[in-house]
Write a protein that holds these residues in place. Structure first.
Motif, PDB file in Angstrom:
ATOM      1  N   PHE A  58       0.826  -1.203   0.000  1.00  0.00           N
ATOM      2  CA  PHE A  58       0.000   0.000   0.000  1.00  0.00           C
ATOM      3  C   PHE A  58       0.865   1.260   0.000  1.00  0.00           C
ATOM      4  CE2 PHE A  58      -3.002  -3.072   1.636  1.00  0.00           C
ATOM      5  CZ  PHE A  58      -4.261  -2.613   1.260  1.00  0.00           C
ATOM      6  N   LEU A  59       0.458   2.253  -0.792  1.00  0.00           N
ATOM      7  CA  LEU A  59       1.013   3.595  -0.717  1.00  0.00           C
ATOM      8  C   LEU A  59       0.129   4.428   0.194  1.00  0.00           C
ATOM      9  CD1 LEU A  59       1.938   4.465  -4.417  1.00  0.00           C
ATOM     10  CD2 LEU A  59       3.527   4.466  -2.477  1.00  0.00           C
ATOM     11  N   ASP A  60       0.733   5.313   0.960  1.00  0.00           N
ATOM     12  CA  ASP A  60       0.003   6.150   1.911  1.00  0.00           C
ATOM     13  C   ASP A  60       0.463   7.593   1.737  1.00  0.00           C
ATOM     14  OD1 ASP A  60      -1.011   7.499   4.103  1.00  0.00           O
ATOM     15  OD2 ASP A  60       0.070   6.307   5.600  1.00  0.00           O
ATOM     16  N   ILE A  61      -0.394   8.425   1.145  1.00  0.00           N
ATOM     17  CA  ILE A  61      -0.097   9.845   0.936  1.00  0.00           C
ATOM     18  C   ILE A  61      -0.809  10.643   2.026  1.00  0.00           C
ATOM     19  CG2 ILE A  61      -0.327  11.799  -0.649  1.00  0.00           C
ATOM     20  CD1 ILE A  61      -0.357   9.694  -2.940  1.00  0.00           C
ATOM     21  N   ASP A  62      -0.019  11.275   2.882  1.00  0.00           N
ATOM     22  CA  ASP A  62      -0.547  12.024   4.027  1.00  0.00           C
ATOM     23  C   ASP A  62      -0.707  13.484   3.629  1.00  0.00           C
ATOM     24  OD1 ASP A  62      -1.109  13.279   6.419  1.00  0.00           O
ATOM     25  OD2 ASP A  62       0.530  12.360   7.533  1.00  0.00           O
ATOM     26  N   ALA A  63      -1.952  13.965   3.639  1.00  0.00           N
ATOM     27  CA  ALA A  63      -2.253  15.362   3.307  1.00  0.00           C
ATOM     28  C   ALA A  63      -2.808  16.031   4.559  1.00  0.00           C
ATOM     29  CB  ALA A  63      -3.234  15.444   2.153  1.00  0.00           C
ATOM     30  N   GLU A  64      -1.915  16.480   5.415  1.00  0.00           N
ATOM     31  CA  GLU A  64      -2.291  17.172   6.658  1.00  0.00           C
ATOM     32  C   GLU A  64      -3.313  16.383   7.471  1.00  0.00           C
ATOM     33  OE1 GLU A  64      -2.325  21.703   6.418  1.00  0.00           O
ATOM     34  OE2 GLU A  64      -2.855  21.156   4.364  1.00  0.00           O
ATOM     35  N   GLY A  65      -3.048  15.105   7.653  1.00  0.00           N
ATOM     36  CA  GLY A  65      -3.902  14.289   8.495  1.00  0.00           C
ATOM     37  C   GLY A  65      -4.942  13.477   7.763  1.00  0.00           C
ATOM     38  N   LEU A  66      -5.170  13.752   6.489  1.00  0.00           N
ATOM     39  CA  LEU A  66      -6.005  12.883   5.662  1.00  0.00           C
ATOM     40  C   LEU A  66      -5.079  11.988   4.858  1.00  0.00           C
ATOM     41  CD1 LEU A  66      -9.045  14.763   4.051  1.00  0.00           C
ATOM     42  CD2 LEU A  66      -9.045  12.980   5.803  1.00  0.00           C
ATOM     43  N   HIS A  67      -5.340  10.686   4.890  1.00  0.00           N
ATOM     44  CA  HIS A  67      -4.456   9.731   4.233  1.00  0.00           C
ATOM     45  C   HIS A  67      -5.135   9.125   3.010  1.00  0.00           C
ATOM     46  CE1 HIS A  67      -1.402   9.371   7.527  1.00  0.00           C
ATOM     47  NE2 HIS A  67      -2.414   9.915   8.196  1.00  0.00           N
ATOM     48  N   LEU A  68      -4.522   9.340   1.854  1.00  0.00           N
ATOM     49  CA  LEU A  68      -4.949   8.676   0.624  1.00  0.00           C
ATOM     50  C   LEU A  68      -4.133   7.395   0.519  1.00  0.00           C
ATOM     51  CD1 LEU A  68      -6.261   8.301  -2.127  1.00  0.00           C
ATOM     52  CD2 LEU A  68      -4.612   9.936  -3.084  1.00  0.00           C
ATOM     53  N   CYS A  69      -4.764   6.266   0.796  1.00  0.00           N
ATOM     54  CA  CYS A  69      -4.088   4.970   0.769  1.00  0.00           C
ATOM     55  C   CYS A  69      -4.496   4.214  -0.487  1.00  0.00           C
ATOM     56  CB  CYS A  69      -4.441   4.160   2.013  1.00  0.00           C
ATOM     57  SG  CYS A  69      -3.892   4.926   3.558  1.00  0.00           S
ATOM     58  N   VAL A  70      -3.513   3.695  -1.216  1.00  0.00           N
ATOM     59  CA  VAL A  70      -3.753   3.090  -2.518  1.00  0.00           C
ATOM     60  C   VAL A  70      -3.128   1.704  -2.583  1.00  0.00           C
ATOM     61  CG1 VAL A  70      -3.283   3.268  -5.001  1.00  0.00           C
ATOM     62  CG2 VAL A  70      -3.830   5.330  -3.680  1.00  0.00           C
ATOM     63  N   HIS A  71      -3.904   0.737  -3.077  1.00  0.00           N
ATOM     64  CA  HIS A  71      -3.374  -0.583  -3.398  1.00  0.00           C
ATOM     65  C   HIS A  71      -3.530  -0.776  -4.900  1.00  0.00           C
ATOM     66  CE1 HIS A  71      -2.829  -4.918  -3.624  1.00  0.00           C
ATOM     67  NE2 HIS A  71      -2.359  -4.891  -2.391  1.00  0.00           N
ATOM     68  N   LEU A  72      -2.422  -0.981  -5.597  1.00  0.00           N
ATOM     69  CA  LEU A  72      -2.437  -1.035  -7.061  1.00  0.00           C
ATOM     70  C   LEU A  72      -2.924  -2.364  -7.613  1.00  0.00           C
ATOM     71  CD1 LEU A  72       0.913   0.857  -7.657  1.00  0.00           C
ATOM     72  CD2 LEU A  72      -1.385   1.717  -8.113  1.00  0.00           C
ATOM     73  N   ALA A  73      -3.064  -3.382  -6.749  1.00  0.00           N
ATOM     74  CA  ALA A  73      -3.598  -4.686  -7.157  1.00  0.00           C
ATOM     75  C   ALA A  73      -2.775  -5.292  -8.294  1.00  0.00           C
ATOM     76  CB  ALA A  73      -5.069  -4.576  -7.525  1.00  0.00           C
ATOM     77  N   ARG A  74      -3.407  -6.127  -9.117  1.00  0.00           N
ATOM     78  CA  ARG A  74      -2.664  -6.867 -10.137  1.00  0.00           C
ATOM     79  C   ARG A  74      -2.231  -6.000 -11.319  1.00  0.00           C
ATOM     80  NH1 ARG A  74      -2.342 -12.290 -11.652  1.00  0.00           N
ATOM     81  NH2 ARG A  74      -3.813 -12.841 -10.024  1.00  0.00           N
TER      82      ARG A  74
END
Length: 286
Positions: A58-74
Motif C-alpha cells: 500500500f502507498l500512503d499519501i498524508d495530506a495534513e492528516g487525511l491519508h490517501l491509501c492506494v493498493h495497485l492490485a494486479r
C-alpha cells in the motif's frame, strides 16, 4: 503486480515530487476504485502533502492528516505528469481510475488495465482504518525484523513455502514474483512444507529474502515511475522466464500454472532435478 520493491520506489519518487505540494483536487473516474466515502474526497482540495509512506504493497499519501491509501492490485499503476492533461477524463473510457492534481499543475493518474477492476483507493484519518493495512504482518526489510522474528512467524505453520511467503498477514509486501525469486535464491522448492524447515534452512531463507528484496529496492532507486515495470522485469531471474535458461545453472526455467497465476522455478537449483507435476498434491513426475 507491484510488490514491495516497486511500491517502495514509488514511495521514494512521490516523496520527492509531492511533499510540500498543495492538492488542487482528486477526481474519481472509475467508481470501482473508491472504497471509502467519508470523509468526502473533496476534502483533499487545499491540503498540503506532508509525507508519503508504504505499508506492505500500500502507498500512503498524508495530506495534513487525511491519508490517501492506494493498493495497485494486479494491473494498477501510477502515472506521473509534470503537467496534467487539460482535457477532462471521460468516465468509463480507458484505464484511468483516479486523477490527483496539484495547484502547481503537476499530478498523477491511477490507472488499471484489463476488465478485472481491483485497484483500491481509501481516504481515511488513520491508515489502520484500511482493512488490508490493519491485517499486515511485519515488513521484511524493517530494521528490527531479524532472523529470530522471521523464524517465530513460521512456528506452527503447515503451509507450503510459496503460500506462506505470499500471505500478507504473515509477511507484508511479498507477492508472486518475489516469492519465486526468494525461493530460487534460497534453492528451495515452492512446495516444501514450512514445518519441514531446519534451523539452517530458516536462516538461508531469511537471508535470501532480505538480499533479494534489498537488491530489488536498490535497483529501483532513482528510477522514474514510468520505467519501474521494465526495471522489475529486467532484474528477475526465474519469475516470468519460463523456457529460458536459469542464470545460475543453465537448466530450463519451468512453470506450474494455477487458475489465475503461475509460478516459475529451476528444477536443478530447487528440487534436486525433479519436475513439479501437480500443484494440488505437490508430487513430482518420475
Amino acid at each position: 503486480m507491484p510488490e514491495l520493491p516497486e511500491v517502495e520506489a514509488l514511495r521514494d519518487f512521490l516523496s520527492d515530487h509531492l511533499v510540500g505540494q498543495e492538492i488542487a483536487g482528486a477526481l474519481p473516474v472509475a467508481i470501482s476504485v473508491l472504497k471509502t466515502y467519508d470523509p468526502p474526497w473533496s476534502d483533499l482540495a487545499g491540503r498540503t502533502v506532508t509525507g508519503v509512506a508504504r505499508h506492505g504493497k500500500f502507498l500512503d499519501i498524508d495530506a495534513e492528516g487525511l491519508h490517501l491509501c492506494v493498493h495497485l492490485a494486479r494491473a494498477g499503476w501510477l502515472r506521473w505528469h509534470d503537467t496534467m492533461p487539460t482535457t477532462p477524463p471521460k468516465p468509463g473510457k480507458g484505464p484511468l481510475a483516479l486523477r490527483v492534481t496539484l495547484t502547481g499543475g503537476a499530478g498523477f493518474d491511477l490507472t488499471e488495465a484489463g476488465t478485472r477492476k481491483s485497484l483500491a483507493a481509501y481516504l481515511v484519518h488513520d491508515p489502520s482504518e484500511v482493512p488490508g493495512i490493519a491485517r499486515l504482518g511485519p515488513d521484511p526489510l524493517a530494521p528490527g525484523f531479524g532472523r529470530e522474528e522471521f523464524a517465530a512467524l513460521f512456528a506452527g505453520e503447515r503451509r507450503q513455502l510459496k503460500g506462506a511467503l505470499r500471505d500478507q498477514s504473515l509477511i507484508a509486501g511479498i507477492g508472486n514474483a518475489y516469492s519465486d525469486e526468494i525461493l530460487h535464491a534460497a534453492k528451495m522448492s515452492p512446495f516444501k512444507p514450512v514445518a519441514h524447515l531446519t534451523d539452517d534452512e530458516i536462516t538461508t531463507l531469511y537471508e535470501a529474502m532480505r538480499a533479494t528484496l534489498t537488491e530489488a529496492v536498490e535497483r529501483s532507486q532513482g528510477v522514474a515511475a514510468g520505467r519501474l515495470k521494465a526495471e522489475k522485469k529486467s532484474g528477475l531471474r526465474v519469475h516470468g522466464r519460463t523456457g529460458e535458461p536459469c542464470p545460475v545453472c543453465g537448466d530450463t526455467v519451468r512453470e506450474v500454472s494455477f487458475a489465475d497465476s503461475s509460478l516459475q522455478y529451476c528444477a536443478t537449483c530447487q528440487t534436486d532435478g525433479k519436475i513439479l507435476a501437480d500443484r494440488r498434491t505437490s508430487k513430482f513426475l518420475k
